[in-house]
Scaffold this motif. Structure first.
Motif, short mmCIF file in Angstrom:
data_model
loop_
_atom_site.label_atom_id
_atom_site.label_comp_id
_atom_site.label_asym_id
_atom_site.label_seq_id
_atom_site.Cartn_x
_atom_site.Cartn_y
_atom_site.Cartn_z
N ARG A 167 0.84 -1.22 0.00
CA ARG A 167 0.00 0.00 0.00
C ARG A 167 0.86 1.25 0.00
O ARG A 167 0.52 2.24 -0.64
N ALA A 179 -0.80 3.95 5.76
CA ALA A 179 -1.11 2.61 5.26
C ALA A 179 -1.64 1.72 6.37
O ALA A 179 -2.57 0.93 6.17
N TRP A 196 -7.34 -8.21 0.57
CA TRP A 196 -8.05 -6.94 0.63
C TRP A 196 -9.53 -7.21 0.90
O TRP A 196 -10.12 -8.12 0.34
#
Length: 281
Positions: A167, A179, A196
């Motif tokens: 990220r 992040a 995710w």
């Protein structure tokens, strides 16, 4: 410290984060594409007197995904904002939007100008468009790409640290701290690793988008004060300048920083000061 809660909308659960004084001026915040409500953590810390309310839009963060096969159109997010305000009992409120969230905020405020007292837009003004004469070709291309994406499998990360590094080094880089905030709501652990939470369907191209004439109609209805803050290393002024003149009370400011400038200490402090001053005026 933040407060977390959920509410129902069209048979799905939508997640919300709140910070600040529950009796303070409410400010509803809308995050960008593939981000989540934690995107506003730093601004919330800089605005402790404000009741900052951030939603995980459908398919993002801890909110439910849309049913399989149902596209993610930006105008459906407008209905989610309406549902959030109705749930909170807020007849009129200030809106804060980043990137895609700025486009959602502009659409909502154009549809319901009587419900928005002020707009604060960060590195974004309006949704992406398809020129009307290009829509047939764009639709065909999107449908072909969607078929291929639906057959794609997600690769897990071996650890949270690996996901954090990914990220940090994405198309729009963020700091390690930022992040970590985003991934606290953006990751889920399953057998085999970390994935995710965001719906893979969000990465599919839009089959239909509004055209420039339709977007312009919404922007002309933004009769409330609008503060647009653009990042020097963000999406670029060229994308918003042709449209900014359509907004009756728009004030444009340019800050050094990246696309997620609200997650960078120096520009975030400036943005928080401007928001605080305008909410207290």
């Amino acid at each position: 410290m933040h407060r977390s809660w959920q509410f129902g909308h069209q048979g799905r659960r939508l997640a919300v984060m709140e910070w600040g004084d529950p009796r303070g001026v409410p400010l509803v915040a809308l995050h960008g594409w593939l981000d989540n409500a934690a995107s506003f953590t730093l601004l919330a810390r800089l605005l402790p007197e404000v009741r900052l309310i951030a939603i995980d839009l459908a398919g993002h963060g801890l909110s439910d995904h849309r049913p399989a096969g149902q596209p993610y159109y930006i105008w459906d997010n407008v209905a989610e904002v309406q549902a959030l305000l109705d749930t909170l009992g807020l007849a009129r409120v200030a809106l804060l939007g980043h990137s895609m969230g700025a486009g959602v905020a502009s659409l909502f405020a154009g549809a319901f100008p009587e419900r928005v007292s002020q707009l604060f837009l960060l590195d974004g003004l309006a949704p992406l468009d398809y020129p009307a004469d290009e829509l047939p070709a764009q639709m065909a291309q999107a449908l072909l790409k969607s078929g291929r994406l639906q057959r794609r499998a997600l690769r897990p990360y071996a650890s949270v640290e690996q996901a954090v590094r990914a990220r940090m080094g994405g198309r729009w880089p963020v700091s390690r701290e930022a992040a970590t905030w985003l991934l606290a709501r953006g990751l889920r652990e399953e057998a085999g690793g970390w994935y995710w939470r965001s719906d893979l369907a969000l990465t599919q191209p839009s089959v239909v988008r509004l055209c420039e004439a339709q977007i312009a109609a919404f922007l002309r209805r933004l009769t409330m004060p609008v503060l647009l803050v653009m990042a020097e290393s963000g999406i670029g002024l060229a994308r918003v300048e042709p449209l900014s003149g359509l907004v009756p009370q728009l004030e444009l400011k340019l800050l050094a920083g990246g696309h997620h400038l609200h997650l960078e200490a120096v520009p975030a402090a400036r943005i928080a000061r401007w928001i605080g001053e305008r909410l207290q005026a």
